[in-house]
Design a protein around this motif. Structure first.
Motif, PDB file in Angstrom:
ATOM      1  N   ASP A 257     -10.657   4.620  -6.948  1.00  0.00           N
ATOM      2  CA  ASP A 257     -11.441   3.766  -5.983  1.00  0.00           C
ATOM      3  C   ASP A 257     -11.207   4.341  -4.714  1.00  0.00           C
ATOM      4  O   ASP A 257     -10.384   3.995  -3.788  1.00  0.00           O
ATOM      5  N   GLU A 258     -12.035   5.223  -3.980  1.00  0.00           N
ATOM      6  CA  GLU A 258     -12.016   5.714  -2.929  1.00  0.00           C
ATOM      7  C   GLU A 258     -12.518   4.903  -1.661  1.00  0.00           C
ATOM      8  O   GLU A 258     -12.134   5.233  -0.699  1.00  0.00           O
ATOM      9  N   ASP A 259     -12.769   3.679  -1.851  1.00  0.00           N
ATOM     10  CA  ASP A 259     -13.068   2.585  -0.925  1.00  0.00           C
ATOM     11  C   ASP A 259     -11.469   1.976  -0.615  1.00  0.00           C
ATOM     12  O   ASP A 259     -11.389   1.305   0.279  1.00  0.00           O
ATOM     13  N   ILE A 260     -10.678   2.131  -1.465  1.00  0.00           N
ATOM     14  CA  ILE A 260      -9.321   1.446  -1.311  1.00  0.00           C
ATOM     15  C   ILE A 260      -8.446   2.416  -0.625  1.00  0.00           C
ATOM     16  O   ILE A 260      -7.644   2.239   0.398  1.00  0.00           O
TER      17      ILE A 260
ATOM     18  N   VAL B 113       2.702  13.616  -1.735  1.00  0.00           N
ATOM     19  CA  VAL B 113       1.321  12.888  -1.492  1.00  0.00           C
ATOM     20  C   VAL B 113       1.348  12.229  -0.103  1.00  0.00           C
ATOM     21  O   VAL B 113       2.323  11.764   0.335  1.00  0.00           O
ATOM     22  N   THR B 114       0.314  12.515   0.598  1.00  0.00           N
ATOM     23  CA  THR B 114      -0.159  11.871   1.760  1.00  0.00           C
ATOM     24  C   THR B 114      -1.181  11.065   1.618  1.00  0.00           C
ATOM     25  O   THR B 114      -2.285  11.570   1.272  1.00  0.00           O
ATOM     26  N   PHE B 115      -1.351   9.665   1.808  1.00  0.00           N
ATOM     27  CA  PHE B 115      -2.437   8.663   1.571  1.00  0.00           C
ATOM     28  C   PHE B 115      -2.684   7.900   2.789  1.00  0.00           C
ATOM     29  O   PHE B 115      -1.738   7.583   3.744  1.00  0.00           O
ATOM     30  N   ASP B 116      -3.848   7.216   2.920  1.00  0.00           N
ATOM     31  CA  ASP B 116      -4.423   6.461   3.640  1.00  0.00           C
ATOM     32  C   ASP B 116      -4.919   5.019   3.059  1.00  0.00           C
ATOM     33  O   ASP B 116      -5.591   5.346   2.182  1.00  0.00           O
ATOM     34  N   LEU B 117      -4.498   4.065   3.734  1.00  0.00           N
ATOM     35  CA  LEU B 117      -5.024   2.809   3.024  1.00  0.00           C
ATOM     36  C   LEU B 117      -6.401   2.375   3.788  1.00  0.00           C
ATOM     37  O   LEU B 117      -6.542   2.406   4.975  1.00  0.00           O
ATOM     38  N   LYS B 118      -7.264   2.056   2.967  1.00  0.00           N
ATOM     39  CA  LYS B 118      -8.766   1.825   3.574  1.00  0.00           C
ATOM     40  C   LYS B 118      -9.069   0.482   3.423  1.00  0.00           C
ATOM     41  O   LYS B 118      -9.884  -0.050   4.161  1.00  0.00           O
ATOM     42  N   ASN B 119      -8.731  -0.086   2.195  1.00  0.00           N
ATOM     43  CA  ASN B 119      -9.026  -1.531   2.053  1.00  0.00           C
ATOM     44  C   ASN B 119      -8.152  -2.075   1.089  1.00  0.00           C
ATOM     45  O   ASN B 119      -7.240  -1.508   0.602  1.00  0.00           O
ATOM     46  N   THR B 120      -8.074  -3.603   0.922  1.00  0.00           N
ATOM     47  CA  THR B 120      -7.310  -3.948   0.098  1.00  0.00           C
ATOM     48  C   THR B 120      -8.013  -3.950  -1.403  1.00  0.00           C
ATOM     49  O   THR B 120      -9.284  -3.914  -1.388  1.00  0.00           O
ATOM     50  N   GLY B 121      -7.042  -3.834  -2.371  1.00  0.00           N
ATOM     51  CA  GLY B 121      -7.548  -3.758  -3.783  1.00  0.00           C
ATOM     52  C   GLY B 121      -6.766  -2.918  -4.597  1.00  0.00           C
ATOM     53  O   GLY B 121      -5.784  -2.443  -4.078  1.00  0.00           O
ATOM     54  N   GLU B 122      -7.156  -2.751  -5.811  1.00  0.00           N
ATOM     55  CA  GLU B 122      -6.191  -1.890  -6.747  1.00  0.00           C
ATOM     56  C   GLU B 122      -7.065  -0.530  -6.848  1.00  0.00           C
ATOM     57  O   GLU B 122      -7.977  -0.255  -7.084  1.00  0.00           O
TER      58      GLU B 122
ATOM     59  N   SER C  93      -0.236   3.903 -10.089  1.00  0.00           N
ATOM     60  CA  SER C  93      -1.162   2.540  -9.573  1.00  0.00           C
ATOM     61  C   SER C  93      -0.716   2.006  -8.197  1.00  0.00           C
ATOM     62  O   SER C  93       0.227   2.061  -7.880  1.00  0.00           O
ATOM     63  N   VAL C  94      -1.745   2.090  -7.419  1.00  0.00           N
ATOM     64  CA  VAL C  94      -1.612   1.364  -5.828  1.00  0.00           C
ATOM     65  C   VAL C  94      -2.272   0.012  -5.705  1.00  0.00           C
ATOM     66  O   VAL C  94      -3.636  -0.204  -6.029  1.00  0.00           O
ATOM     67  N   ASP C  95      -1.591  -0.901  -5.472  1.00  0.00           N
ATOM     68  CA  ASP C  95      -2.245  -2.357  -5.067  1.00  0.00           C
ATOM     69  C   ASP C  95      -2.052  -2.555  -3.675  1.00  0.00           C
ATOM     70  O   ASP C  95      -1.045  -2.888  -3.162  1.00  0.00           O
ATOM     71  N   VAL C  96      -2.968  -2.966  -2.760  1.00  0.00           N
ATOM     72  CA  VAL C  96      -3.033  -2.710  -1.397  1.00  0.00           C
ATOM     73  C   VAL C  96      -3.270  -4.352  -1.326  1.00  0.00           C
ATOM     74  O   VAL C  96      -4.277  -4.793  -1.595  1.00  0.00           O
TER      75      VAL C  96
ATOM     76  N   ALA D  32       1.191  -2.991   6.870  1.00  0.00           N
ATOM     77  CA  ALA D  32       0.615  -2.795   5.677  1.00  0.00           C
ATOM     78  C   ALA D  32       1.559  -3.201   4.708  1.00  0.00           C
ATOM     79  O   ALA D  32       2.659  -2.718   4.731  1.00  0.00           O
ATOM     80  N   GLU D  33       0.992  -3.881   3.707  1.00  0.00           N
ATOM     81  CA  GLU D  33       1.764  -4.321   2.476  1.00  0.00           C
ATOM     82  C   GLU D  33       1.204  -3.890   1.187  1.00  0.00           C
ATOM     83  O   GLU D  33      -0.215  -4.021   1.101  1.00  0.00           O
ATOM     84  N   PHE D  34       1.782  -3.246   0.408  1.00  0.00           N
ATOM     85  CA  PHE D  34       1.232  -2.378  -0.912  1.00  0.00           C
ATOM     86  C   PHE D  34       2.525  -2.403  -1.931  1.00  0.00           C
ATOM     87  O   PHE D  34       3.524  -2.383  -1.695  1.00  0.00           O
ATOM     88  N   ALA D  35       1.930  -2.179  -3.012  1.00  0.00           N
ATOM     89  CA  ALA D  35       2.808  -1.874  -4.077  1.00  0.00           C
ATOM     90  C   ALA D  35       2.492  -0.533  -4.768  1.00  0.00           C
ATOM     91  O   ALA D  35       1.044  -0.198  -5.007  1.00  0.00           O
ATOM     92  N   VAL D  36       3.309   0.440  -5.229  1.00  0.00           N
ATOM     93  CA  VAL D  36       2.996   1.584  -6.036  1.00  0.00           C
ATOM     94  C   VAL D  36       3.770   1.446  -7.238  1.00  0.00           C
ATOM     95  O   VAL D  36       5.082   1.332  -7.045  1.00  0.00           O
ATOM     96  N   ASN D  37       3.191   1.386  -8.417  1.00  0.00           N
ATOM     97  CA  ASN D  37       3.727   1.268  -9.754  1.00  0.00           C
ATOM     98  C   ASN D  37       4.801  -0.052  -9.871  1.00  0.00           C
ATOM     99  O   ASN D  37       5.839  -0.132 -10.143  1.00  0.00           O
TER     100      ASN D  37
END
Length: 664
Positions: A81-84, A441-450, A99-102, A417-422
């Motif tokens: 989900d590229e919106d997340i 890996v370098t990543f950017d958070l764009k929205n909340t969601g999984e 799995s990433v849960d923002v 920012a609060e998120f969970a990875v695995n």
């Protein structure tokens, strides 16, 4: 080459002596020409072997790439989900999935005032004195002492340590009842501090106690603090109940009844107590006319302000009727992380002016002030402060600036920012460039969601290196054999017609290079996998001795068993089997070394060229001297023959004259 000539030679004798001399010289110079031609042959060999070395280096580069395990892990990354979130990955990592849960994006801390009707409404009020003439109207009706506190505001502290006991039921701060509190020595369990701080929103004061048990009270707006205490509370507060201002210098000004603003300002400015240890004035007083037409006394720091140690507070200013015509520049502190911006703000400063002061300050730690229009029909304008960066490190703290409420981050809400990875929880200051959670890996958070982040391995680079290496082998073999295509020859170098003969034709050294290269490509490894040689992954040998790679077979080999392909080129360290890439790389390294075949041939040819150059130089010098001597001898011969011709002519004339005389 020139050995000298005399172009007038033969004029006297009538003989073409110069042509005779040139013909003789041409015969002698043929030996030099033969040497120069031999030199060209050797130079062509040098150039050819340099070209061979360059082509070997190209093969070595491909083999080196194939010897690196990281090149067999050329990675790409995808997210479901590229919106997340969005992500990038480096190379050298195994295929994996996360799995990433923002649950919350990092936010910018913000504060806002209540709405006002105009941008130019005063944020810092001017006193309403009722004085319209600063020279004639009396400002005070009885003698008074004006007390100013100058310097860094640190609140007020007890003179002695807090003693064990119980405060009275009437114990209060700024009129807000704290009541009876049972306290231990030095308030070691913070019972007193907690009781006071529990009502900070009401009385505007915060309490703290140091390691020596000294209690400090600080007012949010740096105003006077009134502590109501009786007998038992006095005992708790060190026996005396006295609290002193430890951080500021006290300036006492005696004022007499009937004094005007002009006189009061002059009294403050000339007071001996309004000076530092070096006799420099600390506080400046001036009479100022407000927007309502009334005058008031403004106090400002002589130093210019905008520092913690230039704050001015007026004792008793809030007491009924006490110095209501007096206003000091307010020292506002706006902090972020460990950086603090101090602003000395004059009375009458508007919301818009305050925003400009903050934004233009050289000490601004990363905060933007603005006046926004919220659309309200009556009070549409709000003063706002927003941190430039996200996260808790950018949280704004305010001191001595009332009237603002925290919006984002209010009541301790996290700004990170609060998120969970695995399933593992993480907190980060920013939404972007998060590179310390998933390796590589370098990543950017764009929205909340999984979303799911996948690291994938592709072998395009490996395939390109294999194809390039085989092409490099063919290229050098064709070059040595002289079977390059016109296009390949053009890529190698520009050749003239006289250089078209293959300089390596018949060279046993060049043929040894070809033999070694063919042996390398047909190497078979003792591996327990499906791929033990290049022929297993698509290498083909044609009847003319050239190699080719079946691209479809290579694609199939990569897709069906990438691990065996990797082991073919990298080898097996457990079994001490050297991979094909290292075998080729090491062999080619030896071939291009200073003791390699090509360099040895180059050194030998260059030595011969050096000897030929020396021979040519010696022969040229010898011929030059020889024909300079012969030219001189021919010149003398020409002169001698000319003299003989002249004598013969004279003799002939005499004989003719004698014959004519006898005929008569």
């Amino acid at each position: 080459m020139a050995t000298g000539s005399i172009t007038s030679l033969g004029i006297g004798s009538g003989l073409d002596l110069q042509d005779i001399l040139d013909q003789l010289k041409g015969v002698d110079e043929s030996r030099i020409t033969a040497k120069e031609n031999k030199k060209i042959q050797f130079q062509n060999q040098v150039d050819a072997y340099n070209t061979v070395n360059a082509k070997l280096f190209s093969i070595k580069s491909d083999a080196l790439n194939l010897s690196l395990s990281s090149n067999f892990l050329d990675n790409s990354v995808s997210v479901t989900d590229e919106d997340i979130l969005s992500a990038t990955v480096g190379d050298g990592y195994d295929a994996s999935s996360y799995s990433v849960d923002v649950t919350q994006k990092a936010q910018r801390n913000s504060w806002a005032s209540t709405g006002v009707s105009s941008r130019t409404e005063a944020m810092f009020a001017e006193p309403e004195s009722g004085i319209t003439d600063h020279d004639t109207m009396a400002a005070i009706s009885q003698d008074k002492t004006l007390t100013l506190n100058y310097g860094t505001y640190e609140g007020i502290s007890t003179e002695n340590s807090i003693a064990a006991g119980t405060t009275d039921a009437t114990f209060a701060i700024n009129g807000v009842n704290i009541g009876a509190v049972v306290i231990s020595d030095n308030d070691s369990d913070d019972t007193l501090v907690n009781a006071i701080n529990a009502k900070s929103d009401e009385h505007g004061v915060t309490a703290s106690v140091d390691e020596d048990g000294m209690l400090t009270l600080m007012s949010a707006d740096h105003s006077d603090i009134e502590v109501t205490m009786e007998g038992e509370t006095l005992d708790v507060f060190g026996g005396t109940g006295n609290m002193i201002n430890t951080g500021q210098e006290q300036i006492d000004i005696s004022l007499t009844a009937g004094m005007t603003f002009s006189e009061i300002a002059d009294k403050i400015n000339t007071s001996s107590s309004n000076k530092d240890a070096n006799g420099n004035q600390l506080v400046n007083a001036s009479f100022t006319r407000g927007d309502d037409g009334d005058y008031y006394i403004r106090l400002s720091a002589i130093s210019g302000g905008n520092t913690a140690d230039s704050e001015i507070n007026v004792a008793g200013l809030d007491a009924a009727g006490e110095f209501e015509w007096l206003a000091a520049d307010k020292t506002v502190a706006i902090a972020q992380n460990e950086a603090t911006m101090y602003l000395s703000v004059p009375p009458g400063t508007t919301y818009e002016e305050m925003a400009n002061l903050i934004n233009s300050s050289e000490d601004n730690p990363g905060i933007t002030a603005a006046m926004i229009d919220n659309g309200d029909s009556t009070n549409p304008y709000q003063f706002t402060l927003t941190s430039d960066d996200t996260g808790e490190d950018a949280r704004i703290s305010l001191s001595n600036l009332a009237g603002l409420a925290e919006v984002t981050g209010a009541e301790g809400e996290s700004l990170n920012a609060e998120f969970a990875v695995n399933g593992i929880l993480y907190s980060r200051q920013s939404n972007t460039s998060i590179d310390d959670v998933i390796t590589g890996v370098t990543f950017d958070l764009k929205n909340t969601g999984e979303s799911t982040l996948n690291i994938e391995v592709n072998h395009d680079t490996v395939k390109e290196d294999i194809m390039s290496m085989i092409e490099g082998f063919n290229d050098i073999i064709s070059y040595i054999k002289g079977t390059e295509t016109d296009e390949e020859a053009a890529d190698t170098e520009d050749t003239t017609k006289e250089d078209t003969d293959n300089p390596l034709d018949g060279s046993s050294s060049a043929n040894r290079i070809v033999y070694q290269l063919k042996s390398l490509l047909t190497t078979v490894l003792d591996l327990d996998t499906g791929y033990t040689s290049l022929s297993n992954i698509g290498l083909e040998i044609s009847s003319n001795g050239t190699f080719s790679m079946d691209e479809d077979a290579l694609d199939e080999a990569i897709a069906s068993d990438p691990d065996s392909l990797k082991e073919l080129f990298l080898g097996n360290t457990d079994k001490e089997i050297t991979g094909l890439a290292d075998i080729i790389n090491n062999a080619v390294t030896d071939m291009v070394s200073s003791t390699g075949i090509a360099e040895t041939e180059i050194d030998e040819a260059e030595s011969k060229i050096t000897r030929i150059d020396k021979d040519i130089e010696t022969e040229t010098q010898r011929l030059t001297k020889k024909y300079e001597t012969m030219a001189k001898e021919f010149a003398r011969l020409d002169t001698y023959i000319s003299q003989l011709n002249s004598q013969a002519g004279a003799l002939t004339s005499m004989i003719d004259a004698f014959s004519k005389a006898n005929e008569k």
